[in-house]
Write an enzyme that holds these catalytic residues in place. Sequence first.
Site, PDB file in Angstrom:
ATOM      1  N   PHE B 312      60.834-110.312  72.863  1.00  0.00           N
ATOM      2  CA  PHE B 312      61.218-109.779  74.169  1.00  0.00           C
ATOM      3  C   PHE B 312      62.559-109.102  74.111  1.00  0.00           C
ATOM      4  CE2 PHE B 312      58.604-113.490  74.895  1.00  0.00           C
ATOM      5  CZ  PHE B 312      57.692-113.033  75.835  1.00  0.00           C
ATOM      6  N   ASP B 313      62.655-108.061  74.886  1.00  0.00           N
ATOM      7  CA  ASP B 313      63.951-107.501  75.199  1.00  0.00           C
ATOM      8  C   ASP B 313      64.463-108.370  76.348  1.00  0.00           C
ATOM      9  OD1 ASP B 313      66.002-105.585  75.874  1.00  0.00           O
ATOM     10  OD2 ASP B 313      64.679-105.016  77.527  1.00  0.00           O
TER      11      ASP B 313
END
Lengths: 77, 624
Positions: B312-313
């Site tokens: 994930f960002d």
Amino acid sequence: MTKAVLQLGALTCPSCMQKIQGALEKQAGVQKVKVLFNASKVKLEFDDSANTADALAEVVKKLGYEVKSVKVKQPAE
Amino acid sequence: MMKFEQVVQKNVNAITWTSAALIVIGFLGETMGLQLVYTVAFVLASIIAATPIIIRAVEALKVRVIGIELLVSIAVVGAFVIQEFNESAIVTFLFLFGSFLEAKTLAKTRESIKTLTEMAPTTAEVVQADGSIEETDVDDVDEGDIVLVKTGGQVPIDGDIVEGSGYLNEASVTGESKLVSKQESDSVYSGTILDNGTLKVKATKVGDDTTFAKIVELVEDAQDTKSHAEKFIDQFAKYYTPAVLILALLVGFISRDFRLAITVLVLGCPGALVIGAPVSNVAGIGNGAKNGVLIKGGEVVDTFAKIDTLVFDKTGTLTKGHTEVSDMKSYTPEQSQALAYAAKLESQSDHPLGKAITTYAQKNQIAFQDLQVTENNTIKGQGIEAQIAGHQILVGNQKLLTSQQLELSAQEVSDLQALQATGSSTVIVAVDHQVQLIIGVSDVIRDNVKENLAALKQLGIKKLVMLTGDNEITAKHVATQLGIDEVHANLLPENKVTFVKQLKDAGHKVAFVGDGINDSPSIATADIGIAMGGGTDVAIETSDIVLMQSSFQELVHAYGLAKKTVANTRQNITIAIGTVIFLLIGLIFGYIYMASGMFVHEASILVVIFNAMRLIRYRALTEK
């Protein structure tokens, strides 16, 4: 290259797809044919000096499929 | 000739029912001992039911395709020749009836996309130069045209509101049917419905360029983009059908048993095998589209189901991407009053933290607009010192307090440090030399992320990784809150790509979840790229999966759906192969003949379609 989208009556057999694909590919000026089975659509790219969208729609009709609408998109120049 | 063929194809249903009626009459004739009635009825039934099948077979042959229809046609003609009229009648009827049911049930699996295309606008009311309104076909609206949308009407183009305001239902674009309020200069999307109000919209995108048109196109293409299994079966079917024909010929020649040869033809039809895999994907992808998850094709479904690592960002993905008041420590009974002072002062500044505080005050319905500020000094790098209603107000950081000879108590210092340890920015509010509030402002985590991440792990994700350009403290804090396994902070976009590559090289199947704009390189590098945030072209184009509402619930749904769809495809292939084996054994032991073989075939086709239809109703675990 002119693009056209033919909306057909619902396609039910995958072999119909091959039929339409095969028949259209053999037409003059046709560069690209994509039959969307589930959307019952044909996407075409063809040379408009060699063929017309209506003539191509006629080919599909002759195979026994209903053509509900023909949309033509001229390339932006 | 052409005319005749079309008439036949148009009336296939009538033909099917007529032949059914004739078959019933034939059997009645037989039981009553009327041999003539029996023969005539079955001959007629065979002829009329065989006509459309033979026509289709010939049409296919003209384009050099050996289809199922050809196998059936030859078998029927064969049965006719050896005067097995009841067999030929029943086989042709079953074949037509099977195609009829197939069409009906297939339509069900395609329903989601059909509802989508039916939502497409057809006409627009274009405002002309003289102020009059003209109803125009959507295809003829140009960019820059002003379009009028009335209450209950559908927005026909993508554009910006130039006049008016209203509430829009954006379900067609986001899958979320909550009403959204839009004012002048806001963007509206084609296909959305104006629930209330009147708008004049300047068209920025028309026709096939609108977001809605792109979504429809993507889903249409996706349903036809074949998975590996489908491609394999397509290839297989191409050679399989002619092979059956040759096999039947060989059987006929060797055994000299004409009946056996034509039975082989009927049994060899590749029915359920050809339709089984695609029908699962169509149903699965359709389910996704209906629930705000756009999946680009069968191959994506396959790969996504195998993913074990989610990367994930942080900003904009795990968090909302904009700052909000996340915590507030109060040292006064007059908490709302102090907050009102702070909000009033912040509403006059353009400090980024200020906006979070005014929004927070508005949300809690604290009136601050009417307060009168009599003196206002902004001290750079410290905060604001002002006078409101005879009170001296300080809003700022610790330096501001020090400069005003104000000291924090031990409790206040520890609260401040605790807030800073979570990665929050802090704002201190003092009224008349009394510290009253310490406000923590940070980028807030999206709703229900923790539960949904846990659900993903339950579904089979082994590792959750967070990559962020943000600082170590904030990153660690977010990660521990959410139960993320691995965190890397202070990264540039290109560093993120390197991490994704490393994970892939280490043998993980990696999906990257980002906001679709600044994360495009990582989205492209990962095995599966998932973009949060619908409505943006970039997100739709660069990623494999788009989550239209940017919710983690959709991510769980997408993953669960991919796994279910792959399992469903496997079941269907098993059913299809099982049918062929069953028929073959039946043939060898002499239990199966033409009509019963056809029946089993058509039944197996319906079984795989019904199995796939279960996917339409699938919902992931966490949804309520």
